[in-house]
Design a protein around this motif. Structure first.
Motif, mmCIF file in Angstrom:
data_model
loop_
_atom_site.group_PDB
_atom_site.id
_atom_site.type_symbol
_atom_site.label_atom_id
_atom_site.label_comp_id
_atom_site.label_asym_id
_atom_site.label_seq_id
_atom_site.Cartn_x
_atom_site.Cartn_y
_atom_site.Cartn_z
ATOM 1 N N SER A 112 0.815 -1.220 0.000
ATOM 2 C CA SER A 112 0.000 0.000 0.000
ATOM 3 C C SER A 112 0.843 1.262 0.000
ATOM 4 C CB SER A 112 -0.927 -0.007 1.223
ATOM 5 O OG SER A 112 -0.168 -0.056 2.425
ATOM 6 N N SER A 113 2.081 1.184 0.464
ATOM 7 C CA SER A 113 2.937 2.368 0.476
ATOM 8 C C SER A 113 3.365 2.779 -0.926
ATOM 9 C CB SER A 113 4.179 2.116 1.336
ATOM 10 O OG SER A 113 4.884 0.986 0.863
ATOM 11 N N HIS A 114 3.115 1.913 -1.917
ATOM 12 C CA HIS A 114 3.493 2.209 -3.294
ATOM 13 C C HIS A 114 2.377 2.856 -4.103
ATOM 14 C CE1 HIS A 114 7.022 -0.870 -3.724
ATOM 15 N NE2 HIS A 114 6.867 -0.531 -2.449
ATOM 16 N N ILE A 115 1.128 2.760 -3.668
ATOM 17 C CA ILE A 115 0.004 3.086 -4.553
ATOM 18 C C ILE A 115 -1.116 3.791 -3.791
ATOM 19 C CG2 ILE A 115 0.406 1.239 -6.242
ATOM 20 C CD1 ILE A 115 -1.556 -0.492 -4.707
ATOM 21 N N THR A 116 -2.007 4.398 -4.548
ATOM 22 C CA THR A 116 -3.268 4.894 -3.997
ATOM 23 C C THR A 116 -4.392 4.450 -4.931
ATOM 24 O OG1 THR A 116 -3.460 6.990 -5.217
ATOM 25 C CG2 THR A 116 -2.037 6.985 -3.268
ATOM 26 N N GLY A 117 -5.582 4.327 -4.394
ATOM 27 C CA GLY A 117 -6.739 4.127 -5.251
ATOM 28 C C GLY A 117 -7.112 5.434 -5.934
ATOM 29 N N ALA A 118 -8.014 5.377 -6.894
ATOM 30 C CA ALA A 118 -8.505 6.597 -7.541
ATOM 31 C C ALA A 118 -9.185 7.480 -6.492
ATOM 32 C CB ALA A 118 -9.477 6.246 -8.652
ATOM 33 N N GLN A 119 -8.979 8.804 -6.617
ATOM 34 C CA GLN A 119 -9.479 9.716 -5.578
ATOM 35 C C GLN A 119 -10.398 10.810 -6.108
ATOM 36 O OE1 GLN A 119 -6.087 10.643 -2.602
ATOM 37 N NE2 GLN A 119 -5.061 9.776 -4.391
ATOM 38 N N HIS A 120 -10.400 11.015 -7.424
ATOM 39 C CA HIS A 120 -11.268 12.052 -7.982
ATOM 40 C C HIS A 120 -11.903 11.573 -9.281
ATOM 41 C CE1 HIS A 120 -8.824 14.944 -5.470
ATOM 42 N NE2 HIS A 120 -10.072 15.306 -5.200
#
Length: 582
Positions: free
Chosen positions: A478-486
Motif C-alpha cells: 500500500s505504500s506504493h500506490i493509492t486508489g482513484a481519488q477524484h
C-alpha cells in the motif's frame, strides 16, 4: 530501506525504479525534429552472438496527439534485406507496450520496407558514425513524410495538420544464440528481462548502449520524458523501457517546457499523491554504503535511506504525501548522497477542481445554433510498472598463502604456510518488480425523481445521475500506490470543456466508487446534472475522467463515457389551461 522523518507531518516514503527516454519534433509543413542520440564504440562480430554495423532500421508509427493513440500499424524501414524468417516480436510500438501489450515472439514472415530514399545511419559503431542532424533532416523532409503517409495509407494533409505525430524507434538486426532476430530498443529490454540478463551479458554494447541511445527526446512528449542521463554509458532495462530508444516528429510549434531541473507537476487539493525521481549511478551502491535521498517541501524534510543499486542501473525514489487543502504552488527540493538524480527541484501546482460548476439552468435558455460536438479524448494511462533493487552478499572464500621458512638451528628446517582465509565475495543484486492497472465503468441514468421514459431515455430539462466504479489491481504494498481519488464529468452542451461537475467519493480505496456532488440548483439537493431544456433529441453523452490513482510510475487515469437518449422535453409533461371563472 528506512525512512527518517525530520518533521511531524505524516508522509509515507518508498523507493522504486523508473526509466524514460523519447524524441520529439515540431513544425508547420515539413516537420521539425526534436531528436538526439549518443552511444560509443562498437564494431561487428561473428559466431553465435553478433551485430554488424548498419544492420539496422527504424519503426515508424503515426500517433494521434490528444489521446496518444497509434492510428496506423507500425512499419519497419530498413536499407538492408533481412531474412523474412527471422525471429521478431510483431509490429508493436513503444506506446502499445507501455499501455500493457506483452512481448510475444513471432515466427510469421517478417515484413519490412526499403524506402525510396535511403535511411541515414542510425546506430553508432566504430565503423559507422551516425549523424543526428542527418536523422532529423531525413524524418522531417516533406518527401519522406509523404512517403510515410503513402505506405501507411494515411492522408498526408491530415498527418501534418497538427493533430498527429510520428513515433520513431531504432531497430537492430542481430544474431543471438545463433538465431537471427529483429528488435527495437524497448523489445531488447523486455527480452533481457525475460532472459534474466541473458541478452545484456552477451551484447551489452548494442542492446544496452548504442541501440537505446540511437534516439532520445530533447523535450518531453507523448508522456515520455526528455533524456537527461549519460549519452555514452550503458543504461538499464528500466531506463530503456521508460525513456530511451524513440524519437518523435510533430507538425506544430512545441509547447514551452520548464528546464530539466524544474519539472512541473499538477496535483489536486487534499489528495494523496506520489512524487518520484530517478536515482542513477555509474558505480555500484552497496549495503555497506547505501545512498540517501532527501525530499524537502512545505517546511519538512524526509530522507529515504538504504538505497542500493548495481553499477550502471537506476531506481525510482519517491515520497507519498497529502497535498494542502488550498490551491498553491509547492516546490519539492531533492538531494542525494550518491549517484545523480533526474530532478533537483520539482514545481507542483495544487489546483481546486470544485471551482467551475455549470451555471443555473433556466427553462428560458435557448441555443438554436447548437451543434453536437465531437467527444473530447483526454490522455489516459491505465498501467504502470516499477521495481526496487536489493542486494545480498555472495561469499567466496579463498586461501591467501604466506609461506615462511622455519629453521631447526642445525642448518635445516621446513616451510610453514601462515596463510589465512579471505572472503573475496561480491554483491548479488535482485530486482523486485511491481505493476498496477486501473479499470473502471460508469452508469448514466435518469434522475429517480424525473418521469423518465426508460433507464436509457429521458426528456431534456430533467436531471441525470452519473455513477463511476473503479478497480485498482496491483502486486505492490500500500505504500506504493493509492486508489482513484477524484472523478470529474464534462458535458456536450459545454463542448466538454467550459464547465464540469466534480464527484464525491462514495467508497474509498482500491475499489473506489464516485457519484456526483449534490446540485445546488436541485430542489431536493439531488446528486444530478440537469440536461438543458433546449438540447436536441438524440444521444446525450457525458464523459468522466477518473483521476489520482498514484504509483511511483506516475498517475493512472482513464476516461469513461456512457450515452443516454434525449426524446422530447419537460414541457410535454405540463398542461397549461386558463383559470376557470364563475
Amino acid at each position: 530501506m528506512h525512512v527518517k522523518k525530520h518533521i511531524a507531518p505524516s508522509i509515507i516514503l518508498t523507493l522504486l525504479i523508473l526509466l524514460m527516454f523519447p524524441i520529439s519534433s515540431y513544425a508547420d509543413g515539413d516537420g521539425d525534429g526534436n531528436i538526439d542520440h549518443g552511444g560509443g564504440g562498437m564494431g561487428s562480430g561473428s559466431g553465435q552472438y553478433f551485430w554488424n554495423t548498419h544492420d539496422e532500421g527504424v519503426r515508424v508509427t503515426i500517433v494521434r496527439d490528444d489521446d496518444r493513440t497509434p492510428v496506423t500499424t507500425p512499419v519497419d524501414f530498413t536499407n538492408r534485406t533481412p531474412s523474412r524468417t527471422l525471429m521478431h516480436f510483431g509490429k508493436v510500438s513503444k506506446l502499445q507496450y507501455r499501455n500493457g501489450i506483452n512481448l510475444t515472439p513471432n515466427t510469421a514472415v517478417y515484413n519490412y520496407i526499403q524506402p525510396e530514399k535511403e535511411l541515414p545511419f542510425i546506430i553508432k559503431s566504430d565503423r559507422g558514425q551516425a549523424s543526428i542532424e542527418e536523422i532529423k533532416n531525413y524524418f522531417t523532409d516533406e518527401l519522406v513524410v509523404r512517403y510515410i503517409a503513402e505506405v501507411t495509407a494515411f492522408d498526408y494533409d491530415t498527418l501534418i495538420n497538427g493533430s498527429y505525430k510520428l513515433l520513431l524507434e531504432p531497430i537492430a538486426y542481430i544474431t543471438f544464440n545463433g538465431v537471427k532476430m529483429a528488435m527495437t530498443a524497448h523489445e531488447a529490454a523486455l527480452y533481457d528481462q525475460v532472459l534474466n540478463g541473458g541478452l545484456r551479458s552477451k551484447m551489452v554494447s548494442l542492446s544496452h548502449q548504442n541501440l537505446p541511445l540511437a534516439m532520445f527526446l530533447e523535450t518531453p512528449d507523448l508522456g515520455f520524458p526528455a533524456w537527461d542521463g549519460s549519452t555514452s554509458d550503458r543504461v538499464s532495462n528500466d531506463q530503456i523501457i521508460t525513456s530511451l530508444g524513440l524519437g518523435i516528429v510533430r507538425f506544430k510549434e512545441a509547447p514551452t517546457t520548464p528546464p530539466p531541473s524544474q519539472t512541473h507537476y499538477q496535483y489536486r487539493t487534499d489528495t494523496d499523491v506520489i512524487t518520484s525521481i530517478r536515482l542513477s549511478t555509474s558505480v555500484q551502491i552497496t549495503p555497506k554504503d547505501p545512498a540517501r535521498v532527501t525530499f524537502s517541501l512545505m517546511g519538512s524534510s524526509y530522507t529515504v535511506t538504504n538505497i542500493v543499486i548495481p553499477e550502471g542501473e537506476s531506481q525510482l525514489v519517491w515520497i507519498k504525501w497529502r497535498t494542502p487543502s488550498t490551491p498553491q504552488t509547492v516546490t519539492v527540493s531533492v538531494q542525494s548522497s550518491q549517484g545523480s538524480v533526474s530532478q533537483n527541484s520539482i514545481t507542483a501546482s495544487i489546483v481546486d477542481l470544485s471551482q467551475n460548476p455549470p451555471p443555473d439552468p433556466k427553462v428560458t435558455d435557448r441555443r438554436p445554433s447548437f451543434q453536437l460536438p465531437s467527444i473530447h479524448a483526454y490522455s489516459t494511462k491505465t498501467t504502470a510498472s516499477w521495481g526496487i533493487w536489493s542486494a545480498r552478499w555472495h561469499e567466496y572464500w579463498v586461501w591467501i598463502p604466506n609461506w615462511q621458512w622455519v629453521g631447526d638451528g642445525k642448518g635445516g628446517g621446513y616451510w610453514v604456510d601462515y596463510g589465512y582465509w579471505k572472503d573475496n565475495g561480491w554483491w548479488d543484486y535482485d530486482w523486485t518488480g511491481y505493476t498496477a492497472s486501473l479499470l473502471a465503468h460508469q452508469s448514466v441514468v435518469p434522475d429517480s425523481k424525473s418521469p423518465s421514459l426508460s433507464s436509457n431515455r429521458m426528456k431534456s430539462g430533467y436531471g441525470l445521475e452519473i455513477n463511476s466504479f473503479t478497480t485498482l489491481s496491483s502486486n505492490a504494498p500500500s505504500s506504493h500506490i493509492t486508489g482513484a481519488q477524484h472523478a470529474v464529468s464534462y458535458f456536450p452542451e459545454f463542448g466538454y470543456q467550459a464547465y464540469w461537475r466534480l464527484h464525491d467519493l462514495k467508497e474509498r480505496g482500491y475499489n473506489a466508487n464516485f457519484w456526483l456532488k449534490p446540485n445546488e440548483y436541485s430542489t431536493y439537493n439531488s446528486r444530478v446534472h440537469f440536461s438543458p431544456i433546449w438540447f436536441p433529441d438524440g444521444p446525450y453523452t457525458p464523459i468522466t475522467r477518473i483521476l489520482d490513482a498514484w504509483t511511483p510510475d506516475g498517475m493512472l487515469t482513464l476516461q469513461l463515457q456512457d450515452t443516454i437518449t434525449i426524446s422530447g422535453n419537460l414541457f410535454s409533461d405540463w398542461h397549461i389551461a386558463p383559470q376557470k371563472t364563475k
